[in-house]
Design a protein around this motif. Structure first.
Motif, PDB file in Angstrom:
ATOM      1  N   SER A  38       0.842  -1.207   0.000  1.00  0.00           N
ATOM      2  CA  SER A  38       0.000   0.000   0.000  1.00  0.00           C
ATOM      3  C   SER A  38       0.875   1.255   0.000  1.00  0.00           C
ATOM      4  CB  SER A  38      -0.911   0.002   1.231  1.00  0.00           C
ATOM      5  OG  SER A  38      -0.141   0.166   2.401  1.00  0.00           O
ATOM      6  N   TRP A  39       2.002   1.188   0.734  1.00  0.00           N
ATOM      7  CA  TRP A  39       2.850   2.374   0.875  1.00  0.00           C
ATOM      8  C   TRP A  39       3.579   2.750  -0.409  1.00  0.00           C
ATOM      9  CZ3 TRP A  39       3.303  -2.300   3.291  1.00  0.00           C
ATOM     10  CH2 TRP A  39       4.442  -3.063   3.083  1.00  0.00           C
ATOM     11  N   GLY A  40       3.621   1.844  -1.359  1.00  0.00           N
ATOM     12  CA  GLY A  40       4.256   2.160  -2.644  1.00  0.00           C
ATOM     13  C   GLY A  40       3.397   3.061  -3.513  1.00  0.00           C
ATOM     14  N   VAL A 111      -0.104  -8.063   6.990  1.00  0.00           N
ATOM     15  CA  VAL A 111      -0.294  -6.922   7.881  1.00  0.00           C
ATOM     16  C   VAL A 111       1.074  -6.576   8.485  1.00  0.00           C
ATOM     17  CG1 VAL A 111      -1.402  -6.125  10.002  1.00  0.00           C
ATOM     18  CG2 VAL A 111      -2.692  -7.515   8.363  1.00  0.00           C
ATOM     19  N   ASN A 112       1.483  -5.330   8.277  1.00  0.00           N
ATOM     20  CA  ASN A 112       2.787  -4.866   8.767  1.00  0.00           C
ATOM     21  C   ASN A 112       2.601  -3.886   9.915  1.00  0.00           C
ATOM     22  OD1 ASN A 112       5.176  -5.219   6.338  1.00  0.00           O
ATOM     23  ND2 ASN A 112       3.046  -5.463   5.719  1.00  0.00           N
ATOM     24  N   PRO A 113       2.945  -4.286  11.143  1.00  0.00           N
ATOM     25  CA  PRO A 113       2.906  -3.308  12.233  1.00  0.00           C
ATOM     26  C   PRO A 113       3.997  -2.258  12.015  1.00  0.00           C
ATOM     27  CG  PRO A 113       3.277  -5.553  13.058  1.00  0.00           C
ATOM     28  CD  PRO A 113       3.432  -5.598  11.584  1.00  0.00           C
ATOM     29  N   VAL A 115       6.382  -0.134  14.194  1.00  0.00           N
ATOM     30  CA  VAL A 115       6.907   0.194  15.520  1.00  0.00           C
ATOM     31  C   VAL A 115       8.214   0.981  15.361  1.00  0.00           C
ATOM     32  CG1 VAL A 115       5.759  -1.581  16.903  1.00  0.00           C
ATOM     33  CG2 VAL A 115       7.834  -2.165  15.670  1.00  0.00           C
ATOM     34  N   PHE A 116       8.172   1.949  14.429  1.00  0.00           N
ATOM     35  CA  PHE A 116       9.366   2.777  14.234  1.00  0.00           C
ATOM     36  C   PHE A 116       9.051   4.258  14.076  1.00  0.00           C
ATOM     37  CE2 PHE A 116       8.471   2.910   9.695  1.00  0.00           C
ATOM     38  CZ  PHE A 116       7.988   1.641   9.381  1.00  0.00           C
ATOM     39  N   GLN A 117       7.785   4.622  14.014  1.00  0.00           N
ATOM     40  CA  GLN A 117       7.521   6.002  13.664  1.00  0.00           C
ATOM     41  C   GLN A 117       7.153   6.920  14.815  1.00  0.00           C
ATOM     42  OE1 GLN A 117       4.606   6.639  10.644  1.00  0.00           O
ATOM     43  NE2 GLN A 117       6.059   7.687   9.336  1.00  0.00           N
ATOM     44  N   LEU A 158       6.923  -8.693  10.076  1.00  0.00           N
ATOM     45  CA  LEU A 158       7.587  -7.884  11.101  1.00  0.00           C
ATOM     46  C   LEU A 158       8.923  -7.347  10.626  1.00  0.00           C
ATOM     47  CD1 LEU A 158       7.002 -10.274  14.133  1.00  0.00           C
ATOM     48  CD2 LEU A 158       5.753  -8.157  13.628  1.00  0.00           C
ATOM     49  N   TRP A 159       9.035  -6.045  10.656  1.00  0.00           N
ATOM     50  CA  TRP A 159      10.351  -5.430  10.450  1.00  0.00           C
ATOM     51  C   TRP A 159      10.584  -4.431  11.578  1.00  0.00           C
ATOM     52  CZ3 TRP A 159      11.661  -0.181   9.386  1.00  0.00           C
ATOM     53  CH2 TRP A 159      13.053   0.012   9.315  1.00  0.00           C
ATOM     54  N   PHE A 160      11.769  -4.490  12.169  1.00  0.00           N
ATOM     55  CA  PHE A 160      12.099  -3.626  13.295  1.00  0.00           C
ATOM     56  C   PHE A 160      13.244  -2.688  12.927  1.00  0.00           C
ATOM     57  CE2 PHE A 160      10.323  -7.538  14.943  1.00  0.00           C
ATOM     58  CZ  PHE A 160       9.346  -7.060  15.812  1.00  0.00           C
ATOM     59  N   ILE A 198       9.697 -12.841   9.748  1.00  0.00           N
ATOM     60  CA  ILE A 198      10.676 -11.995  10.439  1.00  0.00           C
ATOM     61  C   ILE A 198      11.703 -11.476   9.431  1.00  0.00           C
ATOM     62  CG2 ILE A 198      12.311 -11.845  12.344  1.00  0.00           C
ATOM     63  CD1 ILE A 198      10.895 -14.111  13.714  1.00  0.00           C
ATOM     64  N   GLU A 199      11.648 -10.172   9.220  1.00  0.00           N
ATOM     65  CA  GLU A 199      12.516  -9.514   8.238  1.00  0.00           C
ATOM     66  C   GLU A 199      13.790  -9.022   8.929  1.00  0.00           C
ATOM     67  OE1 GLU A 199      10.361  -6.453   6.247  1.00  0.00           O
ATOM     68  OE2 GLU A 199      12.033  -5.842   4.958  1.00  0.00           O
ATOM     69  N   TYR A 200      14.883  -9.082   8.226  1.00  0.00           N
ATOM     70  CA  TYR A 200      16.145  -8.582   8.773  1.00  0.00           C
ATOM     71  C   TYR A 200      16.652  -7.462   7.876  1.00  0.00           C
ATOM     72  CZ  TYR A 200      17.783 -11.621   5.006  1.00  0.00           C
ATOM     73  OH  TYR A 200      17.957 -12.215   3.780  1.00  0.00           O
ATOM     74  N   LYS A 201      17.590  -6.706   8.414  1.00  0.00           N
ATOM     75  CA  LYS A 201      18.167  -5.613   7.614  1.00  0.00           C
ATOM     76  C   LYS A 201      19.522  -5.256   8.202  1.00  0.00           C
ATOM     77  CE  LYS A 201      17.124  -0.886   6.139  1.00  0.00           C
ATOM     78  NZ  LYS A 201      16.066   0.083   5.848  1.00  0.00           N
ATOM     79  N   LEU A 202      20.506  -5.157   7.327  1.00  0.00           N
ATOM     80  CA  LEU A 202      21.881  -4.947   7.782  1.00  0.00           C
ATOM     81  C   LEU A 202      22.044  -3.670   8.591  1.00  0.00           C
ATOM     82  CD1 LEU A 202      24.895  -5.731   7.724  1.00  0.00           C
ATOM     83  CD2 LEU A 202      25.045  -4.589   5.510  1.00  0.00           C
ATOM     84  N   PHE A 260       9.015 -12.672   0.785  1.00  0.00           N
ATOM     85  CA  PHE A 260       9.961 -11.934  -0.031  1.00  0.00           C
ATOM     86  C   PHE A 260       9.563 -10.491  -0.110  1.00  0.00           C
ATOM     87  CE2 PHE A 260      12.593 -14.986  -2.145  1.00  0.00           C
ATOM     88  CZ  PHE A 260      13.617 -14.167  -2.568  1.00  0.00           C
ATOM     89  N   HIS A 261      10.497  -9.604   0.015  1.00  0.00           N
ATOM     90  CA  HIS A 261      10.264  -8.209  -0.352  1.00  0.00           C
ATOM     91  C   HIS A 261      11.139  -7.920  -1.559  1.00  0.00           C
ATOM     92  CE1 HIS A 261       8.398  -6.285   3.510  1.00  0.00           C
ATOM     93  NE2 HIS A 261       7.559  -7.042   2.826  1.00  0.00           N
ATOM     94  N   PHE A 262      10.500  -7.888  -2.707  1.00  0.00           N
ATOM     95  CA  PHE A 262      11.240  -7.602  -3.936  1.00  0.00           C
ATOM     96  C   PHE A 262      11.428  -6.092  -4.091  1.00  0.00           C
ATOM     97  CE2 PHE A 262       9.356 -11.689  -5.386  1.00  0.00           C
ATOM     98  CZ  PHE A 262      10.532 -12.335  -5.733  1.00  0.00           C
ATOM     99  N   ILE A 311       6.184  -7.088  -3.031  1.00  0.00           N
ATOM    100  CA  ILE A 311       7.070  -6.000  -3.455  1.00  0.00           C
ATOM    101  C   ILE A 311       7.165  -5.033  -2.287  1.00  0.00           C
ATOM    102  CG2 ILE A 311       7.172  -3.978  -4.995  1.00  0.00           C
ATOM    103  CD1 ILE A 311       5.945  -5.777  -7.164  1.00  0.00           C
ATOM    104  N   ASP A 312       8.354  -4.508  -2.053  1.00  0.00           N
ATOM    105  CA  ASP A 312       8.499  -3.444  -1.046  1.00  0.00           C
ATOM    106  C   ASP A 312       9.344  -2.356  -1.685  1.00  0.00           C
ATOM    107  OD1 ASP A 312       8.755  -1.825   1.125  1.00  0.00           O
ATOM    108  OD2 ASP A 312      10.046  -3.163   2.284  1.00  0.00           O
ATOM    109  N   GLN A 313       8.665  -1.359  -2.205  1.00  0.00           N
ATOM    110  CA  GLN A 313       9.373  -0.303  -2.910  1.00  0.00           C
ATOM    111  C   GLN A 313       8.977   1.052  -2.393  1.00  0.00           C
ATOM    112  OE1 GLN A 313       9.687  -2.487  -7.138  1.00  0.00           O
ATOM    113  NE2 GLN A 313       8.852  -0.451  -7.172  1.00  0.00           N
TER     114      GLN A 313
HETATM  115  C1  RM4 Z   1      11.977  -1.031   5.751  1.00  0.00           C
HETATM  116  C2  RM4 Z   1      11.615  -2.474   5.512  1.00  0.00           C
HETATM  117  C3  RM4 Z   1      10.165  -2.777   5.802  1.00  0.00           C
HETATM  118  C4  RM4 Z   1       9.232  -1.712   5.358  1.00  0.00           C
HETATM  119  C5  RM4 Z   1       9.723  -0.348   5.759  1.00  0.00           C
HETATM  120  C6  RM4 Z   1       8.791   0.743   5.279  1.00  0.00           C
HETATM  121  O1  RM4 Z   1      13.217  -0.727   5.198  1.00  0.00           O
HETATM  122  O2  RM4 Z   1      11.955  -2.861   4.223  1.00  0.00           O
HETATM  123  O3  RM4 Z   1       9.794  -3.971   5.187  1.00  0.00           O
HETATM  124  O4  RM4 Z   1       8.008  -1.983   5.983  1.00  0.00           O
HETATM  125  O5  RM4 Z   1      11.010  -0.146   5.254  1.00  0.00           O
END
Ligand code: RM4
Ligand code: MN
Ligand code: MN
Length: 414
Positions: A38-40, A111-113, A115-117, A158-160, A198-202, A260-262, A311-313
């Protein structure tokens, strides 16, 4: 109309000569599903500036309208991921939101919570040193578990953004333990027949440490939590040069690849159009997914068939719907190429230790121009054979520009 037909006939003959079942390939392509975010469809950008795009969606209904249009053009994007509270309906009527989507021929996906904003999350969410903030984050995630039932979703994604900026800022082991505690409670509250991804990010938004920095950490949490927890791979969340297809192979073989988040990147989490920087890598990733799905090995095969492809763009300068359609189509093209890999021949060359013959077989599939096949599939599905041109020829973009106008954007340094 039908001007792909001659090229398609030649391609189909060539593929059949390699013992590839073209009908089965077309059926697989017709079943492909790519979820759009939706955010794209909203204005988004960098920390320097988010440039407004005329007609960009501002309400969830508009985002759902846009997602429905992408599905109408492509036929393979029937669901849309939501981010809460960005997509919280004004009247809190999630059931109504779900119906709104269904009336437009799509459904709500993950559904993406978020918890960062909120300001409270300055030092993190589940890893925050303050118990009250951890509780706030947990409450929000548990609320999302309830929302899942209302919107008929079975994926909690989930992404933190948690981590620290400076060495010594917090206890790394302490943060790990707080995370373990929080994730366990979330796991226990998952709706039946659902899973948590559970999503990870460097790195980013923190730069010294990230609490969930890599697939190994996500995988370790999943193992501790249980079978409803699986890893989500976002293509922009690795160090440079990491072999993502190998991660895919490992997680598939262990039954722990969930989502997957492409997107594509050149440097970091660039969130560019899928396949726009490195289409070969995208093909190699699909090659693992398709190879796993077709292998008959369990749990790899079933796991590959249940991956939530999303997709996550984030689009800053390229518009909204056109880049989304491109991404969907690029996933489709990469998938099609992976479907024309002659797997028996490849396995035989690998078993013989024929290094370059195996490489040749794989790269020949990558070089195959599958576009006539995709046009044929689209024609058989009753969607436009050229979705980008069909979208441009529709009056949708003009219509949303006129109706929605230009929204004010945020972002930047003040
Ligand atoms: C992050 C991550 C998450 C996304 C947010 C907006 O970098 O990729 O998946 O929900 O951005
Ligand atoms: Mn992501
Ligand atoms: Mn990201």
């Amino acid at each position: 109309m039908n001007n792909h037909r001659a090229a398609y006939e030649i391609l189909a003959q060539t593929l059949e000569a390699q013992a590839i079942d073209v009908t089965a390939v077309k059926e697989a392509l017709k079943r492909q599903h790519i979820e759009t975010p939706s955010w794209g469809y909203a204005n988004s950008g960098t920390r320097f500036k988010a440039f407004a795009w005329p007609g960009a969606a501002t309400t969830t209904q508009q985002k759902l309208d846009d997602a429905a249009m992408v599905h109408k053009m492509t036929g393979i994007a029937p669901s849309v991921a939501v981010h809460i509270p960005w997509d919280r309906p004004e009247d809190d009527d999630y059931v109504g939101m779900c119906q709104y989507a269904e009336e437009r021929g799509i459904r709500i996906g993950a559904v993406n919570p978020n918890v960062f904003q909120d300001d409270e999350y300055r030092l993190g969410s589940l890893g925050n040193p303050l118990p009250s903030v951890r509780e706030q984050a947990l409450d929000h995630i548990l609320e999302c578990c309830e929302i899942m039932a209302k919107v008929k979703s079975n994926n909690l994604s989930l992404w933190f953004a948690d981590g620290t900026n400076y060495a010594g800022q917090d206890s790394l082991r302490g943060r790990k333990q707080r995370f373990e505690h929080g994730l366990r409670i979330v796991y226990e509250n998952l709706p039946p027949n659902s899973r948590m991804l559970i999503e990870y990010k460097l790195f980013e938004p923190t730069f010294y440490n990230t609490d969930l920095p890599d697939w190994g950490t996500s995988y370790a949490w999943c193992l501790k939590l249980g079978p409803q927890a699986q890893v989500l791979v976002d293509l922009g969340h690795h160090a440079q040069g990491v072999n993502i297809e190998q991660i895919i192979a490992f997680l598939l073989d262990e039954g722990r690849l969930g989502g997957f988040h492409f997107n594509n990147r050149k440097y970091a989490d660039d969130d560019l159009i899928v396949g726009s920087v490195n289409p070969y890598e995208l093909f190699l990733i699909y090659n693992e997914l398709t190879g796993g799905a077709q292998s008959g090995d369990e749990p790899a095969s079933t796991t590959a068939q249940n991956v939530a492809y999303m997709i996550d763009q984030c689009h800053n300068v390229e518009g909204k719907l056109v880049p989304m359609i491109y991404s969907v189509l690029n996933c489709q093209e990469a998938y099609a190429k992976s479907l024309v890999v002659p797997r028996g021949e490849l396995a035989a060359a690998q078993a013989e230790g024929e290094v370059l013959e195996a490489h040749r077989i794989l790269t020949e599939a990558y070089r195959t121009d599958v576009r006539p096949l995709l046009s044929q599939v689209r024609e058989e599905m009753g969607v436009p054979t050229d979705p980008i041109n069909a979208y441009r020829a529709s009056s949708y973009e003009e219509q949303i520009r006129a109706e929605r106008g230009m929204a004010a954007t945020s972002g930047g340094f003040q």
